[in-house]
Design a protein around this motif. Sequence first.
Motif, PDB file in Angstrom:
ATOM      1  N   SER A 131     -17.358  26.446  27.848  1.00  0.00           N
ATOM      2  CA  SER A 131     -18.433  25.526  27.287  1.00  0.00           C
ATOM      3  C   SER A 131     -17.890  24.481  26.108  1.00  0.00           C
ATOM      4  CB  SER A 131     -19.627  26.386  26.758  1.00  0.00           C
ATOM      5  OG  SER A 131     -20.310  26.884  27.897  1.00  0.00           O
ATOM      6  N   LYS A 132     -17.243  25.103  25.379  1.00  0.00           N
ATOM      7  CA  LYS A 132     -16.726  24.195  24.183  1.00  0.00           C
ATOM      8  C   LYS A 132     -15.745  23.296  24.695  1.00  0.00           C
ATOM      9  CE  LYS A 132     -16.387  28.201  20.829  1.00  0.00           C
ATOM     10  NZ  LYS A 132     -15.858  29.182  19.938  1.00  0.00           N
ATOM     11  N   LEU A 146     -16.422  35.672  26.844  1.00  0.00           N
ATOM     12  CA  LEU A 146     -15.203  34.832  25.940  1.00  0.00           C
ATOM     13  C   LEU A 146     -15.086  33.509  26.511  1.00  0.00           C
ATOM     14  CD1 LEU A 146     -13.805  34.330  23.213  1.00  0.00           C
ATOM     15  CD2 LEU A 146     -12.095  35.592  24.591  1.00  0.00           C
ATOM     16  N   GLN A 147     -14.635  33.831  27.854  1.00  0.00           N
ATOM     17  CA  GLN A 147     -13.999  32.564  28.552  1.00  0.00           C
ATOM     18  C   GLN A 147     -15.126  31.458  28.976  1.00  0.00           C
ATOM     19  OE1 GLN A 147     -10.930  32.114  29.115  1.00  0.00           O
ATOM     20  NE2 GLN A 147     -10.513  33.994  28.394  1.00  0.00           N
ATOM     21  N   LEU A 148     -16.574  32.057  29.224  1.00  0.00           N
ATOM     22  CA  LEU A 148     -17.260  31.213  29.394  1.00  0.00           C
ATOM     23  C   LEU A 148     -17.710  30.292  28.138  1.00  0.00           C
ATOM     24  CD1 LEU A 148     -19.611  33.240  31.995  1.00  0.00           C
ATOM     25  CD2 LEU A 148     -18.587  31.107  32.322  1.00  0.00           C
ATOM     26  N   GLY A 183      -1.526  27.856  29.596  1.00  0.00           N
ATOM     27  CA  GLY A 183      -1.763  26.585  30.061  1.00  0.00           C
ATOM     28  C   GLY A 183      -2.810  26.427  30.863  1.00  0.00           C
ATOM     29  N   ALA A 184      -3.295  27.518  31.383  1.00  0.00           N
ATOM     30  CA  ALA A 184      -4.604  27.287  32.340  1.00  0.00           C
ATOM     31  C   ALA A 184      -5.820  27.166  31.491  1.00  0.00           C
ATOM     32  CB  ALA A 184      -4.731  28.626  33.235  1.00  0.00           C
ATOM     33  N   SER A 185      -6.611  26.176  31.889  1.00  0.00           N
ATOM     34  CA  SER A 185      -7.808  26.084  31.195  1.00  0.00           C
ATOM     35  C   SER A 185      -8.681  27.293  31.415  1.00  0.00           C
ATOM     36  CB  SER A 185      -8.405  24.658  31.797  1.00  0.00           C
ATOM     37  OG  SER A 185      -8.906  24.991  33.194  1.00  0.00           O
ATOM     38  N   HIS A 186      -9.678  27.272  30.635  1.00  0.00           N
ATOM     39  CA  HIS A 186     -10.957  28.326  30.645  1.00  0.00           C
ATOM     40  C   HIS A 186     -11.576  28.016  32.179  1.00  0.00           C
ATOM     41  CE1 HIS A 186      -9.918  29.571  26.903  1.00  0.00           C
ATOM     42  NE2 HIS A 186     -10.003  28.486  26.409  1.00  0.00           N
ATOM     43  N   LYS A 187     -11.750  26.886  32.438  1.00  0.00           N
ATOM     44  CA  LYS A 187     -12.515  26.563  33.852  1.00  0.00           C
ATOM     45  C   LYS A 187     -11.539  27.127  34.865  1.00  0.00           C
ATOM     46  CE  LYS A 187     -14.190  22.839  36.505  1.00  0.00           C
ATOM     47  NZ  LYS A 187     -14.350  21.480  36.718  1.00  0.00           N
ATOM     48  N   ASP A 188     -10.301  27.144  34.793  1.00  0.00           N
ATOM     49  CA  ASP A 188      -9.394  27.540  35.889  1.00  0.00           C
ATOM     50  C   ASP A 188      -9.355  29.162  36.101  1.00  0.00           C
ATOM     51  OD1 ASP A 188      -8.761  25.024  36.502  1.00  0.00           O
ATOM     52  OD2 ASP A 188      -6.845  25.041  35.480  1.00  0.00           O
ATOM     53  N   SER A 222     -10.562  31.300  38.915  1.00  0.00           N
ATOM     54  CA  SER A 222      -9.692  32.470  39.539  1.00  0.00           C
ATOM     55  C   SER A 222     -10.465  33.445  39.714  1.00  0.00           C
ATOM     56  CB  SER A 222      -8.333  32.315  38.821  1.00  0.00           C
ATOM     57  OG  SER A 222      -7.406  33.242  39.425  1.00  0.00           O
ATOM     58  N   LEU A 223     -11.003  33.854  38.647  1.00  0.00           N
ATOM     59  CA  LEU A 223     -11.700  35.161  38.627  1.00  0.00           C
ATOM     60  C   LEU A 223     -12.643  35.330  39.724  1.00  0.00           C
ATOM     61  CD1 LEU A 223     -12.312  37.961  37.145  1.00  0.00           C
ATOM     62  CD2 LEU A 223     -14.062  36.327  35.974  1.00  0.00           C
TER      63      LEU A 223
END
Length: 154
Positions: free
Chosen positions: A144-145, A138-140, A78-83, A87-88
């Motif tokens: 972006s998408k 991949l997360q970035l 449920g976490a967004s890629h931005k989150d 967090s990272l």
Amino acid sequence: MPYSKEHKKQSRQKILNSAIALFSSRGFDKVSINDLMEHAGLTRGAFYAHFDSKQAVYAKAIITGAKNSRFMSEKLDGASHKDWIRSLLFGYLSQEHINQELPPCPLAFLVTDIANNETEVQETYARMFRRLNKGIELQLKEYSKEKESTPPSK
């Protein structure tokens, strides 16, 4: 009577946990097999039932530590890629991580050892480093998408 498979698995994990902790805090050259085994609460003889050399446990510690790092696997449902990216970055660059108050990340703390070790260790480190970079990339891309598909707020 031989030890059970579960006992052997637990002993190996104790050695790896010790290797991750000690190599991350002291570096390769300042940790002996005796140090590892004392930290693990096992005998020196038990080491050779699991690993051929200090270099072998070092390479395996890099892999195990990186795979178990919360930064390699912390994409929460449920976490967004931005989150995840936030967090990272904030976690990885936090003072707690730098001071090793969190579980140590071998990719961050063993980098100074890589130039001084055998090819096997260097290749293992490089493989795990590339894997981390690929995961971040991949997360970035996904972020972006996600960002492109989100209508601008008014």
